[in-house]
Design a protein around this motif. Structure first.
Motif, short mmCIF file in Angstrom:
data_model
loop_
_atom_site.label_atom_id
_atom_site.label_comp_id
_atom_site.label_asym_id
_atom_site.label_seq_id
_atom_site.Cartn_x
_atom_site.Cartn_y
_atom_site.Cartn_z
N LEU A 64 0.72 -1.21 -0.10
CA LEU A 64 -0.04 0.10 0.05
C LEU A 64 0.88 1.28 0.03
CD1 LEU A 64 -3.20 -0.22 0.07
CD2 LEU A 64 -2.11 -2.40 0.95
N GLN A 65 1.98 1.22 0.54
CA GLN A 65 2.81 2.48 1.03
C GLN A 65 3.43 2.63 -0.57
OE1 GLN A 65 6.35 3.09 3.64
NE2 GLN A 65 7.06 1.91 2.09
N ARG A 66 3.75 1.64 -1.27
CA ARG A 66 4.02 1.85 -2.70
C ARG A 66 3.06 2.40 -3.82
NH1 ARG A 66 4.00 -1.19 -7.37
NH2 ARG A 66 5.49 -0.84 -8.90
N PHE A 67 1.79 1.66 -3.63
CA PHE A 67 0.65 2.26 -4.17
C PHE A 67 0.40 3.66 -4.05
CE2 PHE A 67 -4.01 2.85 -4.33
CZ PHE A 67 -4.50 2.70 -5.43
N TYR A 68 0.54 4.17 -3.00
CA TYR A 68 0.06 5.69 -2.67
C TYR A 68 1.50 6.48 -3.20
CZ TYR A 68 -4.30 5.29 -0.54
OH TYR A 68 -5.90 5.06 -0.15
N ARG A 69 2.19 6.07 -3.77
CA ARG A 69 3.09 6.97 -4.66
C ARG A 69 2.80 7.31 -6.18
NH1 ARG A 69 8.26 3.16 -2.40
NH2 ARG A 69 8.67 4.05 -0.54
N LEU A 70 1.95 6.41 -6.45
CA LEU A 70 1.38 6.72 -7.94
C LEU A 70 0.51 7.83 -7.93
CD1 LEU A 70 0.41 2.86 -8.40
CD2 LEU A 70 2.46 3.95 -8.98
N ASP A 71 0.31 8.11 -9.26
CA ASP A 71 -0.27 9.31 -9.72
C ASP A 71 -1.77 9.51 -9.07
OD1 ASP A 71 -0.92 11.55 -11.75
OD2 ASP A 71 -2.57 10.30 -12.02
N CYS A 72 -2.15 10.73 -8.70
CA CYS A 72 -3.62 10.84 -7.98
C CYS A 72 -4.61 10.29 -8.69
CB CYS A 72 -3.59 12.43 -7.55
SG CYS A 72 -4.92 12.64 -6.47
N ALA A 73 -4.63 10.71 -9.94
CA ALA A 73 -5.82 10.26 -11.00
C ALA A 73 -5.74 8.63 -11.27
CB ALA A 73 -5.85 10.78 -12.20
N LEU A 74 -4.81 8.14 -10.98
CA LEU A 74 -4.76 6.61 -11.20
C LEU A 74 -5.14 6.15 -9.69
CD1 LEU A 74 -1.84 4.35 -12.08
CD2 LEU A 74 -3.02 3.97 -9.97
N ILE A 75 -5.05 6.62 -8.65
CA ILE A 75 -5.71 6.11 -7.24
C ILE A 75 -7.06 6.50 -7.27
CG2 ILE A 75 -5.62 6.59 -4.86
CD1 ILE A 75 -2.55 7.41 -5.04
N GLU A 76 -7.47 7.58 -7.88
CA GLU A 76 -9.08 7.75 -7.88
C GLU A 76 -9.77 6.69 -8.84
OE1 GLU A 76 -8.51 12.66 -7.75
OE2 GLU A 76 -9.06 11.63 -9.54
N ARG A 77 -9.20 6.39 -10.02
CA ARG A 77 -9.86 5.36 -10.73
C ARG A 77 -9.74 3.98 -10.10
NH1 ARG A 77 -7.08 8.68 -14.68
NH2 ARG A 77 -5.36 7.18 -14.61
#
Length: 398
Positions: free
Chosen positions: A339-352
């Motif tokens: 999850l720590q790695r996931f939350y480094r990704l692009d904000c719009a990607l996280i939204e989708r």
């Protein structure tokens, strides 16, 4: 023996059933709608949250009466650092859902404190002897786990607390993974409802569904103390267990739940995000689309809802693969790293991702880079049948 006539009977006044009732009241006011809920209040005792980007077109007016608090952004915290994400975030409460549905429907259309003892495509018999004659029946009563499926659990206990002095939080902490890790991946979730009121939830991605309420209460107290918050009162408490799905036998699951010409909705239909257990986006879209159906007969709605649920299952294959990797290819003490790695990704990607709408590019980005799971173990997990727990809970419906 009383008899009630209605066009559509909705069984279960939780999130899925409540949203369907609101959508029908707003978009199909010519239809008579009856909601049957075994509890005294629709929605039970819950706080639901969502990103503004989860809302499909035309949904804002529907959910507006449900929103108890809103923020312009949120943050996450991990051992590697904090991140501030500028996505609008909203929270709803079961009290708001109950009030909104009762306001939208005639008083006699909301039957709370009622247990269904017989269900058929054209009628529902209640425990008090009354019978509802319906043109269509929608079963949105939830389920005890997800039989014929396997994966893990997201379990939690949350408290809305009042603090002696302002707590100082300006925005929600959607995931604080800096806390001591126990029972898989643990994080704390905080919602600042007012200057002196904050909802604090202790959450786990765990292999088992057991919730030790006393232990989680003590950990919430420790978290508040460490944050410098002196708690003067616990205003409300809720707990829950959400299944997260790594694999399953879809046909067997449906066979266990469906009855001829009865539409299924919500988690009972398998409409949830396989990795987060998050059901709000799919429940909202389902409610809006159902209200747009020209044919609202029982047989038509049952066929439509079954096809929609099957499509949702097919579309969730990527998220089920991630669940396999999180629970079967990653040791419990290292789940936080995923999850720590996931939350480094692009904000719009996280939204989708949370909306269940990850693009092909999103999926490649999630899987690329330095893997949080050893490569060969990850491949073996995805291609094989990893050891995952079955997603069943003791039946509490009796």
């Amino acid at each position: 023996m009383d008899e009630i006539g209605t066009d559509i009977a909705i069984l279960g006044g939780g999130l899925a059933g409540g949203l369907i009732a609101l959508a029908l009241a707003q978009l199909r006011p010519e239809l008579r709608v009856t909601v049957v809920e075994r509890g005294d209040r629709l929605g039970g005792n819950h706080v639901w949250s969502f990103f503004a980007t989860d809302l499909p077109e035309g949904a804002a007016a529907l959910v507006e009466p449900l929103i108890a608090a809103r923020w312009g952004d949120y943050e996450v915290r991990f051992p590697s650092g904090r991140r501030h994400l500028r996505t609008r975030y909203h929270s709803m409460t079961s009290a708001m859902l109950d009030a909104a549905v009762r306001s939208a429907l005639p008083t006699e259309a909301v039957l709370s404190g009622c247990k269904c003892v017989e269900i058929a495509s054209d009628h529902v018999r209640l425990h008090d002897g009354r019978t509802i004659r319906a043109g269509a029946v929608i079963d949105a009563r939830g389920t005890s786990g997800l039989p014929h499926m396997a994966g893990g659990w997201q379990k939690f206990l949350g408290q809305l607390v009042r603090t002696a002095k302002p707590h100082g939080l300006e925005r929600p902490i959607v995931m604080d993974g800096t806390v001591a890790q126990h029972d898989g991946f643990r994080f704390v979730y905080c919602l600042p409802f007012s200057a002196n009121e904050v909802f604090v939830e202790d959450t786990y991605y765990a292999d088992g569904p057991e919730v030790d309420a006393a232990l989680l209460r003590s950990r919430i107290n420790e978290y508040c103390t460490a944050a410098g918050w002196q708690v003067t009162e616990v205003l409300n408490e809720e707990s829950g267990v959400l299944p997260v799905v790594g694999r399953g036998d879809w046909a067997a699951f449906r066979a266990d739940h469906e009855q001829p010409d009865i539409a299924l909705a919500g988690v009972r239909a398998g409409l949830l995000h396989p990795l987060t257990g998050y059901s709000f986006p799919s429940a909202l879209a389902f409610a809006l689309d159902l209200a747009k159906q020209r044919d609202v007969s029982g047989s038509a709605l049952a066929a439509w809802s079954k096809a929609r649920a099957a499509r949702h299952w097919r579309d969730g294959s990527f998220y089920r693969m991630l669940t396999k990797m999180l629970f079967a290819a990653t040791t419990p003490d290292m789940r936080y790293y995923v999850l720590q790695r996931f939350y480094r990704l692009d904000c719009a990607l996280i939204e989708r991702f949370y909306a269940g709408e990850s693009s092909l590019s999103d999926r490649l980005h999630i899987l690329s880079g330095k893997p949080p799971v050893p490569f060969f173990r990850a491949v073996a997990t995805v291609l094989g049948r990893p050891a995952l727990n079955t997603l069943t809970l003791p039946d509490r419906s009796a």
